[in-house]
Design an enzyme around this catalytic site. Sequence first.
Site, PDB file in Angstrom:
ATOM      1  N   HIS A   1       0.811  -1.219   0.000  1.00  0.00           N
ATOM      2  CA  HIS A   1       0.000   0.000   0.000  1.00  0.00           C
ATOM      3  C   HIS A   1       0.846   1.271   0.000  1.00  0.00           C
ATOM      4  O   HIS A   1       0.337   2.376  -0.141  1.00  0.00           O
ATOM      5  CB  HIS A   1      -0.993  -0.003   1.155  1.00  0.00           C
ATOM      6  CG  HIS A   1      -0.408   0.243   2.498  1.00  0.00           C
ATOM      7  ND1 HIS A   1      -0.281  -0.713   3.464  1.00  0.00           N
ATOM      8  CD2 HIS A   1       0.092   1.368   3.034  1.00  0.00           C
ATOM      9  CE1 HIS A   1       0.263  -0.190   4.547  1.00  0.00           C
ATOM     10  NE2 HIS A   1       0.498   1.077   4.305  1.00  0.00           N
TER      11      HIS A   1
ATOM     12  N   GLN B   1       0.722   5.936  12.063  1.00  0.00           N
ATOM     13  CA  GLN B   1       0.877   6.518  10.735  1.00  0.00           C
ATOM     14  C   GLN B   1       2.339   6.905  10.485  1.00  0.00           C
ATOM     15  O   GLN B   1       2.978   7.518  11.336  1.00  0.00           O
ATOM     16  CB  GLN B   1      -0.023   7.745  10.572  1.00  0.00           C
ATOM     17  CG  GLN B   1      -1.454   7.411  10.202  1.00  0.00           C
ATOM     18  CD  GLN B   1      -2.143   6.541  11.237  1.00  0.00           C
ATOM     19  OE1 GLN B   1      -2.234   6.929  12.390  1.00  0.00           O
ATOM     20  NE2 GLN B   1      -2.617   5.380  10.838  1.00  0.00           N
ATOM     21  N   GLY B   2       2.855   6.511   9.319  1.00  0.00           N
ATOM     22  CA  GLY B   2       4.248   6.738   9.000  1.00  0.00           C
ATOM     23  C   GLY B   2       5.113   5.523   9.246  1.00  0.00           C
ATOM     24  O   GLY B   2       6.290   5.497   8.893  1.00  0.00           O
ATOM     25  N   ASP B   3       4.534   4.492   9.869  1.00  0.00           N
ATOM     26  CA  ASP B   3       5.266   3.255  10.141  1.00  0.00           C
ATOM     27  C   ASP B   3       4.972   2.179   9.107  1.00  0.00           C
ATOM     28  O   ASP B   3       5.638   1.134   9.080  1.00  0.00           O
ATOM     29  CB  ASP B   3       4.914   2.722  11.536  1.00  0.00           C
ATOM     30  CG  ASP B   3       5.579   3.517  12.644  1.00  0.00           C
ATOM     31  OD1 ASP B   3       6.709   3.972  12.420  1.00  0.00           O
ATOM     32  OD2 ASP B   3       4.975   3.689  13.713  1.00  0.00           O
ATOM     33  N   SER B   4       3.985   2.384   8.270  1.00  0.00           N
ATOM     34  CA  SER B   4       3.609   1.408   7.259  1.00  0.00           C
ATOM     35  C   SER B   4       4.828   0.883   6.525  1.00  0.00           C
ATOM     36  O   SER B   4       5.737   1.637   6.172  1.00  0.00           O
ATOM     37  CB  SER B   4       2.670   2.034   6.226  1.00  0.00           C
ATOM     38  OG  SER B   4       1.363   2.073   6.693  1.00  0.00           O
TER      39      SER B   4
ATOM     40  N   ASP C   1      -0.087  -7.610   1.453  1.00  0.00           N
ATOM     41  CA  ASP C   1       0.434  -6.254   1.601  1.00  0.00           C
ATOM     42  C   ASP C   1       1.960  -6.256   1.731  1.00  0.00           C
ATOM     43  O   ASP C   1       2.512  -5.984   2.799  1.00  0.00           O
ATOM     44  CB  ASP C   1      -0.216  -5.579   2.805  1.00  0.00           C
ATOM     45  CG  ASP C   1      -0.026  -4.065   2.800  1.00  0.00           C
ATOM     46  OD1 ASP C   1       0.470  -3.527   1.797  1.00  0.00           O
ATOM     47  OD2 ASP C   1      -0.382  -3.432   3.814  1.00  0.00           O
TER      48      ASP C   1
END
Length: 269
Positions: free
Chosen positions: A80, A214-217, A125
Amino acid sequence: MVRWRILVGTAVAVLTAAAMGATASPASAAPTGNGDAVVPTTNVVGGTRATQGEFPFMVRLSMGCGGALYSSTIVLTAAHCVGSTGTNTSITATLGVVDLNSTSKITRKSNYVYRAPGYNGSGKDWALIRLASPVTGLATLPLNTSSTYDTGNFTIAGWGAATEGGSQQRYLLKATVPFVSDATCNSSSMYNGEIIASNEICAGFTAGGVDTCQGDSGGPMFRTGASGLVQVGIVSWGDGCARPNKPGVYTQVSYFASTIAAAATSLGG
């Protein structure tokens, strides 16, 4: 409801190209043994700072995601976080430092992206980013190929938000989170059947308080295997960050390990 763990505003085009998929990056954790009880830290979304050189395989990606160095030229991240498979020279990878402002940081541009075949925003993913030139002197993170290591305590690490809705961090954070069984994670009190049990893995505390955000994906979740650290998960999604009864959801690396390895080989990695 915040589900994907990519920084909003830094990757709008990527989200569109990737069918609105986005991954959460591990917030941080120190490697642990097999099955000791874990006491929540006050945050990670409140982790503690990693020390320089502690996790040399950690990668920060310019679209607002994390990743792990699979080989000298390949970064493993979340599907993603990227667009479709093909030539891509727009991504910058930052490596070798815990402080993103450090003058010692290593940077490499991408030249190709390989997104998991059949990815449509639900499961599968994972993605590979090939770097334009090799990175030397940094340890890589091997894939976990055994379900034996899909339980226990895991380390998460990343530069993502330290609070839900917050901004990315300058310094790499780490934390420890425990395995949550598929049955528990899919229960009505948690994700009510939304987890793809065959290829997703949950980790976190019932009480919340520690999580990727958020930002760790795309960043790795890892633990000690038979011969050192192995990557067990890829930060994928979750309801908010560190909420009670909402553990982080990660791509289960052992399920895809042979496919990832074959794809990396095809890219020269």
